[in-house]
Design a protein around this motif. Structure first.
Motif, PDB file in Angstrom:
ATOM      1  N   MET A   1       0.838  -1.181   0.000  1.00 40.13           N
ATOM      2  CA  MET A   1       0.000   0.000   0.000  1.00 40.13           C
ATOM      3  C   MET A   1       0.885   1.248   0.000  1.00 40.13           C
ATOM      4  O   MET A   1       1.874   1.326   0.721  1.00 40.13           O
ATOM      5  N   ALA A   2       0.510   2.211  -0.810  1.00 46.92           N
ATOM      6  CA  ALA A   2       1.295   3.443  -0.917  1.00 46.92           C
ATOM      7  C   ALA A   2       1.314   4.188   0.415  1.00 46.92           C
ATOM      8  O   ALA A   2       0.328   4.205   1.149  1.00 46.92           O
ATOM      9  N   ARG A   3       2.435   4.795   0.689  1.00 48.67           N
ATOM     10  CA  ARG A   3       2.593   5.557   1.930  1.00 48.67           C
ATOM     11  C   ARG A   3       1.869   6.896   1.885  1.00 48.67           C
ATOM     12  O   ARG A   3       1.449   7.412   2.909  1.00 48.67           O
ATOM     13  N   MET A   4       1.773   7.489   0.700  1.00 53.61           N
ATOM     14  CA  MET A   4       1.194   8.819   0.581  1.00 53.61           C
ATOM     15  C   MET A   4       0.749   9.023  -0.862  1.00 53.61           C
ATOM     16  O   MET A   4       1.340   8.495  -1.790  1.00 53.61           O
ATOM     17  N   ASN A   5      -0.283   9.803  -1.038  1.00 50.68           N
ATOM     18  CA  ASN A   5      -0.738  10.198  -2.360  1.00 50.68           C
ATOM     19  C   ASN A   5      -0.297  11.643  -2.577  1.00 50.68           C
ATOM     20  O   ASN A   5      -0.950  12.578  -2.111  1.00 50.68           O
ATOM     21  N   LEU A   6       0.834  11.816  -3.261  1.00 48.50           N
ATOM     22  CA  LEU A   6       1.381  13.158  -3.452  1.00 48.50           C
ATOM     23  C   LEU A   6       0.486  14.031  -4.327  1.00 48.50           C
ATOM     24  O   LEU A   6       0.480  15.255  -4.173  1.00 48.50           O
ATOM     25  N   GLN A   7      -0.269  13.424  -5.190  1.00 50.63           N
ATOM     26  CA  GLN A   7      -1.191  14.197  -6.031  1.00 50.63           C
ATOM     27  C   GLN A   7      -2.216  14.931  -5.166  1.00 50.63           C
ATOM     28  O   GLN A   7      -2.571  16.068  -5.448  1.00 50.63           O
ATOM     29  N   LYS A   8      -2.650  14.280  -4.107  1.00 50.68           N
ATOM     30  CA  LYS A   8      -3.595  14.913  -3.182  1.00 50.68           C
ATOM     31  C   LYS A   8      -2.891  15.772  -2.131  1.00 50.68           C
ATOM     32  O   LYS A   8      -3.380  16.829  -1.765  1.00 50.68           O
ATOM     33  N   SER A   9      -1.741  15.320  -1.647  1.00 47.45           N
ATOM     34  CA  SER A   9      -1.041  16.011  -0.573  1.00 47.45           C
ATOM     35  C   SER A   9      -0.310  17.271  -1.038  1.00 47.45           C
ATOM     36  O   SER A   9      -0.152  18.209  -0.264  1.00 47.45           O
ATOM     37  N   ALA A  10       0.160  17.271  -2.273  1.00 42.78           N
ATOM     38  CA  ALA A  10       0.916  18.412  -2.813  1.00 42.78           C
ATOM     39  C   ALA A  10       0.481  18.660  -4.255  1.00 42.78           C
ATOM     40  O   ALA A  10       1.261  18.470  -5.190  1.00 42.78           O
ATOM     41  N   PRO A  11      -0.769  19.065  -4.456  1.00 42.36           N
ATOM     42  CA  PRO A  11      -1.301  19.156  -5.821  1.00 42.36           C
ATOM     43  C   PRO A  11      -0.547  20.109  -6.744  1.00 42.36           C
ATOM     44  O   PRO A  11      -0.391  19.816  -7.934  1.00 42.36           O
ATOM     45  N   GLU A  12      -0.074  21.237  -6.246  1.00 40.69           N
ATOM     46  CA  GLU A  12       0.646  22.186  -7.112  1.00 40.69           C
ATOM     47  C   GLU A  12       1.975  21.601  -7.584  1.00 40.69           C
ATOM     48  O   GLU A  12       2.339  21.739  -8.755  1.00 40.69           O
ATOM     49  N   ILE A  13       2.677  20.998  -6.674  1.00 42.76           N
ATOM     50  CA  ILE A  13       3.955  20.383  -7.030  1.00 42.76           C
ATOM     51  C   ILE A  13       3.725  19.240  -8.003  1.00 42.76           C
ATOM     52  O   ILE A  13       4.395  19.132  -9.037  1.00 42.76           O
ATOM     53  N   TYR A  14       2.771  18.401  -7.705  1.00 44.15           N
ATOM     54  CA  TYR A  14       2.476  17.253  -8.567  1.00 44.15           C
ATOM     55  C   TYR A  14       2.088  17.733  -9.970  1.00 44.15           C
ATOM     56  O   TYR A  14       2.543  17.164 -10.968  1.00 44.15           O
ATOM     57  N   GLN A  15       1.290  18.771 -10.064  1.00 40.92           N
ATOM     58  CA  GLN A  15       0.881  19.297 -11.366  1.00 40.92           C
ATOM     59  C   GLN A  15       2.084  19.829 -12.146  1.00 40.92           C
ATOM     60  O   GLN A  15       2.151  19.675 -13.366  1.00 40.92           O
ATOM     61  N   ALA A  16       3.037  20.432 -11.461  1.00 42.68           N
ATOM     62  CA  ALA A  16       4.251  20.908 -12.130  1.00 42.68           C
ATOM     63  C   ALA A  16       5.020  19.734 -12.736  1.00 42.68           C
ATOM     64  O   ALA A  16       5.533  19.839 -13.854  1.00 42.68           O
ATOM     65  N   TRP A  17       5.082  18.618 -12.027  1.00 44.44           N
ATOM     66  CA  TRP A  17       5.749  17.426 -12.558  1.00 44.44           C
ATOM     67  C   TRP A  17       4.998  16.882 -13.772  1.00 44.44           C
ATOM     68  O   TRP A  17       5.612  16.466 -14.745  1.00 44.44           O
ATOM     69  N   ILE A  18       3.682  16.885 -13.708  1.00 43.93           N
ATOM     70  CA  ILE A  18       2.866  16.433 -14.846  1.00 43.93           C
ATOM     71  C   ILE A  18       3.082  17.360 -16.044  1.00 43.93           C
ATOM     72  O   ILE A  18       3.226  16.899 -17.184  1.00 43.93           O
ATOM     73  N   ASP A  19       3.113  18.666 -15.800  1.00 45.34           N
ATOM     74  CA  ASP A  19       3.350  19.621 -16.882  1.00 45.34           C
ATOM     75  C   ASP A  19       4.710  19.376 -17.540  1.00 45.34           C
ATOM     76  O   ASP A  19       4.832  19.435 -18.766  1.00 45.34           O
ATOM     77  N   ALA A  20       5.720  19.093 -16.732  1.00 40.38           N
ATOM     78  CA  ALA A  20       7.043  18.774 -17.285  1.00 40.38           C
ATOM     79  C   ALA A  20       6.978  17.501 -18.115  1.00 40.38           C
ATOM     80  O   ALA A  20       7.547  17.427 -19.215  1.00 40.38           O
ATOM     81  N   GLU A  21       6.263  16.515 -17.622  1.00 38.88           N
ATOM     82  CA  GLU A  21       6.098  15.247 -18.352  1.00 38.88           C
ATOM     83  C   GLU A  21       5.448  15.484 -19.710  1.00 38.88           C
ATOM     84  O   GLU A  21       5.881  14.949 -20.734  1.00 38.88           O
ATOM     85  N   LEU A  22       4.405  16.296 -19.734  1.00 40.87           N
ATOM     86  CA  LEU A  22       3.708  16.591 -20.986  1.00 40.87           C
ATOM     87  C   LEU A  22       4.599  17.355 -21.958  1.00 40.87           C
ATOM     88  O   LEU A  22       4.566  17.095 -23.175  1.00 40.87           O
ATOM     89  N   ALA A  23       5.410  18.267 -21.458  1.00 44.72           N
ATOM     90  CA  ALA A  23       6.342  19.004 -22.316  1.00 44.72           C
ATOM     91  C   ALA A  23       7.370  18.057 -22.931  1.00 44.72           C
ATOM     92  O   ALA A  23       7.698  18.172 -24.122  1.00 44.72           O
ATOM     93  N   ILE A  24       7.864  17.117 -22.147  1.00 44.95           N
ATOM     94  CA  ILE A  24       8.818  16.130 -22.664  1.00 44.95           C
ATOM     95  C   ILE A  24       8.164  15.295 -23.764  1.00 44.95           C
ATOM     96  O   ILE A  24       8.758  15.050 -24.808  1.00 44.95           O
ATOM     97  N   ARG A  25       6.932  14.870 -23.549  1.00 45.29           N
ATOM     98  CA  ARG A  25       6.219  14.062 -24.550  1.00 45.29           C
ATOM     99  C   ARG A  25       6.005  14.831 -25.856  1.00 45.29           C
ATOM    100  O   ARG A  25       6.009  14.238 -26.921  1.00 45.29           O
ATOM    101  N   ARG A  26       5.833  16.152 -25.768  1.00 47.09           N
ATOM    102  CA  ARG A  26       5.645  16.974 -26.970  1.00 47.09           C
ATOM    103  C   ARG A  26       6.971  17.252 -27.679  1.00 47.09           C
ATOM    104  O   ARG A  26       6.974  17.705 -28.817  1.00 47.09           O
ATOM    105  N   GLY A  27       8.069  17.020 -27.020  1.00 47.05           N
ATOM    106  CA  GLY A  27       9.383  17.348 -27.565  1.00 47.05           C
ATOM    107  C   GLY A  27       9.781  16.452 -28.725  1.00 47.05           C
ATOM    108  O   GLY A  27       9.072  15.519 -29.109  1.00 47.05           O
ATOM    109  N   PRO A  28      10.968  16.717 -29.286  1.00 46.40           N
ATOM    110  CA  PRO A  28      11.401  16.041 -30.507  1.00 46.40           C
ATOM    111  C   PRO A  28      12.004  14.649 -30.313  1.00 46.40           C
ATOM    112  O   PRO A  28      12.297  13.969 -31.293  1.00 46.40           O
TER     113      PRO A  28
END
Length: 146
Positions: A1-28
């Motif tokens: 079982m997961a120790r913590m859900n960072l998406q819920k506990s730190a939503p702004e930080i988690y969203q920044a990581w997701i945004d970085a992930e999406l930028a990488i996926r759009r890259g060349p």
């Protein structure tokens, strides 16, 4: 079982990581190389959640089962291109960061096979998957049932 859900506990930080992930996926950087790097780095770091996710993603991108099986021993396999080998060598060196970091020889191989934008994508995806692994392992994330 997961120790913590960072998406819920730190939503702004988690969203920044997701945004970085999406930028990488759009890259060349080629999607196959991107997913091979994510999977190989996750193998090195022992992140089961990410291994499961990126083996699945690689297959969705058209990767074969055989190449996924060979990835852990890619140096011995004839199934990977020179560009893929350069990317995997870089990803391993950047993940393990021995006393000399990433050698000039490894970087020269990356420069030979990837243009500047693709190299930036390789650096970014390697750093990003190491970030995700360093969340997944300590948080004890488990893959979903398929």
């Amino acid at each position: 079982m997961a120790r913590m859900n960072l998406q819920k506990s730190a939503p702004e930080i988690y969203q920044a990581w997701i945004d970085a992930e999406l930028a990488i996926r759009r890259g060349p950087l080629d999607a196959t190389v991107r997913e091979l790097v994510k999977l190989r780095v996750s193998q090195i770091n022992g992140c089961l959640f990410c291994i499961d996710m990126h083996a699945t993603e690689a297959r969705k991108e058209g990767e074969t089962e055989r190449r996924v099986w060979h990835l852990n021993a890619w140096r011995e396999s004839a199934l990977f291109t020179e560009a893929e080998r350069a990317a995997l060598e870089y990803a391993e060196a950047a993940t393990t960061l021995g006393p000399h970091g990433v050698s000039d020889e490894i970087w020269a191989a990356v420069e030979k096979h990837f243009d500047e934008g693709q190299r930036a994508g390789l650096v970014a995806v390697t750093a990003q998957i190491n970030l995700w692994n360093r969340i997944g392992v300590p948080m004890r994330l488990e893959p979903p049932e398929h």
